[in-house]
Design an enzyme around this catalytic site. Structure first.
Site, PDB file in Angstrom:
ATOM      1  CB  CYS A  78      79.688  59.299 -17.645  1.00 26.15           C
ATOM      2  SG  CYS A  78      78.424  58.621 -18.748  1.00 26.15           S
ATOM      3  CG  HIS A 169      78.224  57.322 -13.356  1.00 34.28           C
ATOM      4  ND1 HIS A 169      78.135  58.699 -13.365  1.00 34.28           N
ATOM      5  CD2 HIS A 169      77.785  56.915 -14.573  1.00 34.28           C
ATOM      6  CE1 HIS A 169      77.657  59.102 -14.527  1.00 34.28           C
ATOM      7  NE2 HIS A 169      77.435  58.037 -15.279  1.00 34.28           N
ATOM      8  CD  GLU A 171      79.504  59.437  -9.939  1.00 31.11           C
ATOM      9  OE1 GLU A 171      78.647  59.798 -10.777  1.00 31.11           O
ATOM     10  OE2 GLU A 171      80.580  58.895 -10.264  1.00 31.11           O
TER      11      GLU A 171
END
Length: 198
Positions: A78, A169, A171
């Site tokens: 991002c 994202h 994660e």
């Protein structure tokens, strides 16, 4: 192998947790000294102008550029992808310029403020889960930049040599494929460096 995670903004704790799941040591990076001994560096989400200012004030901007030149692996998610781009638009800003691509900031607008989508990827045989939060758009990539995943006809995960970027994202999902691929990229860079040193 030790991976640094820029710990200024964004969910750097989630990146660290994912690396721990994969059996890899990580360290929070806030100073030039923190980056010493790291083989890779993750630039997480957040606000790219704030992060850029922090990198410049702490002397990390030039240190990260040298880190990349010396073969260190880089992965931006991002805002981190914006920091890695060679050209940033909407509006324009400076960047590390380490991955040949043009990125549009705030391109999706508020309708993509926090949404989950699934898109095609070279990393998995099934559609990859992608969490977008005020995501940038990769408008174009330069020669030799490989597109690893797409959504809506646009690249959302790219890499070239020892640098990799995602506009989503990874994660924040249960899928470890993206981080695993980054670790493989770091290992390949380490092998290249070792062979040159011989």
């Amino acid at each position: 192998m030790k991976i640094g995670i820029l710990a200024v903004q964004g969910d750097f704790v989630a990146h660290a947790a994912r690396l721990a799941e994969l059996g890899v040591e990580s360290v929070e990076v806030r100073t030039v000294a923190d980056l010493e001994g790291c083989h890779g560096l993750i630039l997480p989400g957040g606000e790219s102008t704030t992060q850029l200012q922090f990198l410049q004030e702490e002397g990390l901007f030039d240190t990260i550029r040298k880190f990349a030149a010396d073969g260190g692996g880089l992965f931006g998610t991002c805002a981190g992808a914006i920091l890695l781009a060679t050209q940033v638009k909407n509006p324009g800003q400076s960047s590390l310029g380490l991955l040949d691509m043009t990125v549009l900031r705030n391109a999706y607008g508020r309708q993509l403020a926090s949404d989950i989508f699934f898109g095609s990827s070279k990393l998995t045989n099934v559609p990859m889960e992608m969490v977008f939060i005020r995501a940038p758009v990769i408008e174009s990539v330069g020669p030799g930049v490989e597109v690893l995943a797409e959504y809506g006809g646009k690249p959302v995960l790219v890499q070239k040599a020892n640098a990799m970027a995602a506009t989503f994202h990874p994660e924040l999902t249960q899928d470890s494929a993206v981080h695993t691929h980054f670790l493989e990229l770091v290992e390949a860079s380490l092998r290249r460096s070792a062979s040159v040193a011989r």
